[in-house]
Design an enzyme around this catalytic site. Sequence first.
Site, PDB file in Angstrom:
ATOM      1  N   GLY A 126       0.884  -1.150  -0.016  1.00 33.89           N
ATOM      2  CA  GLY A 126      -0.049   0.080   0.084  1.00 33.89           C
ATOM      3  C   GLY A 126       0.747   1.372  -0.149  1.00 33.89           C
ATOM      4  N   GLN A 127       0.310   2.580  -0.280  1.00 28.45           N
ATOM      5  CA  GLN A 127       0.866   3.708  -0.491  1.00 28.45           C
ATOM      6  C   GLN A 127      -0.072   4.954   0.115  1.00 28.45           C
ATOM      7  OE1 GLN A 127       4.145   3.889  -1.946  1.00 28.45           O
ATOM      8  NE2 GLN A 127       4.222   5.851  -1.126  1.00 28.45           N
ATOM      9  N   GLY A 129      -0.651   8.829   2.399  1.00 27.07           N
ATOM     10  CA  GLY A 129      -0.027  10.169   2.729  1.00 27.07           C
ATOM     11  C   GLY A 129       1.154   9.746   3.901  1.00 27.07           C
ATOM     12  N   THR A 132       4.993   4.414   2.809  1.00 26.56           N
ATOM     13  CA  THR A 132       4.559   3.025   2.118  1.00 26.56           C
ATOM     14  C   THR A 132       4.390   2.027   3.328  1.00 26.56           C
ATOM     15  OG1 THR A 132       5.981   3.519   0.369  1.00 26.56           O
ATOM     16  CG2 THR A 132       5.554   1.577   0.362  1.00 26.56           C
ATOM     17  N   LYS A 147       4.549   0.520   8.277  1.00 30.84           N
ATOM     18  CA  LYS A 147       4.293   1.756   7.614  1.00 30.84           C
ATOM     19  C   LYS A 147       5.535   2.580   7.615  1.00 30.84           C
ATOM     20  CE  LYS A 147       0.330   3.826   8.141  1.00 30.84           C
ATOM     21  NZ  LYS A 147      -0.893   4.364   8.430  1.00 30.84           N
ATOM     22  N   ASP A 247     -10.151  11.393   8.572  1.00 31.09           N
ATOM     23  CA  ASP A 247      -9.847  10.770   7.381  1.00 31.09           C
ATOM     24  C   ASP A 247     -10.430   9.398   6.993  1.00 31.09           C
ATOM     25  OD1 ASP A 247      -8.864  11.231   4.922  1.00 31.09           O
ATOM     26  OD2 ASP A 247      -6.920  10.119   5.427  1.00 31.09           O
TER      27      ASP A 247
END
Length: 411
Positions: A126-127, A129, A132, A147, A247
């Site tokens: 995943g990527q 804000g 990675t 992360k 978010d």
Amino acid sequence: MPSRRRHSYTVGSPATTSSNYSNTTFTDRSFPTTPARTSTDTTTSIARRISGIFINCFTPPDSVSSNYIDNSKSSSDNNIRSRRSSTGSSSVQRSYGNANETEHTRFTFDEIYDATKNFSPSFRIGQGGFGTVYKVKLRDGKTFAVKRAKKSMHDDRQGADAEFMSEIQTLAQVTHLSLVKYYGFVVHNDEKILVVEYVANGTLRDHLDCKEGKTLDMATRLDIATDVAHAITYLHMYTQPPIIHRDIKSSNILLTENYRAKVADFGFARLAPDTDSGATHVSTQVKGTAGYLDPEYLTTYQLTEKSDVYSFGVLLVELLTGRRPIELSRGQKERITIRWAIKKFTSGDTISVLDPKLEQNSANNLALEKVLEMAFQCLAPHRRSRPSMKKCSEILWGIRKDYRELLNTSL
């Protein structure tokens, strides 16, 4: 034939862009919590008109090539310096069984570095804000997600450190079946790494895009919506002080192998004000993702739990339609998904917004109408008109119950 009953709703104008920034993330500069004018929260019907103005709430700088914009200038956090480890590791507690069967262990940067083969792209899952995300299997045989913070974020070290510590502090105090579990962190020189639960089945957005090769049926979508509602309700009502996620979006909803949802990514989370203080909101510059942002928060800089409710309303529309909140490849009338959906809904053409991958039947059609009705209440332009997340959870529970009963009788 589906009902063509007409409805009328007002929804808040979503944050939109005039360029290719549909996943743009805002960052913030924090201000002290301040009391707001007292206003009585009353149960009101959604206003009988449709908002015709959808505001372009920001214009990303031309020089920014990333989808994420960092303008943070937070004050330095002495906690961060004190928690740095000269060995590059942190002591954490990991629980693999019940609460009485815990193992204490220590993550090290070298262990993670070796397990990812120098953060090889082959381990990337995943990527975002923050940076990675990698899948890691450590020497004890346990699998985690790590992360790794973006190095570019360290140009503004204070802001990057504050965001990193925000996620750690939030994750460390929450425990809920529908929230991603936190295991620890590593700080090593300029490397900042979070170690969290690995959730095997990808993001909700991946599944809505059919990247995983299977269409989510309506029953599964209702389960996901209910799981997310319960998780946010927990953050708002059962943590002290309450936590505002800030978010909520489909790419931050992870799915287990059984298609149950887990809310992830607490980098933007903020603590809600203590109700005993008399404060009704947190004053802060905007942070979140375009298309999901509460318009009242955007214009007043006043963050409350109802900002999460607005984002949840956008997520519900996304779940039902399969569309992203902002789809720049579509014509002007369909580019903003909630605007398109509410126009169809109010004109009595609700069925046309159903994800074309879903079957049109009596159970699906009823669930579509009921969930959309609640979603548009969540999208009210003023926070006082939005339901609480607890109320959303209760309504969704009832919709799911009715859906299952109708589905069973039609078999």
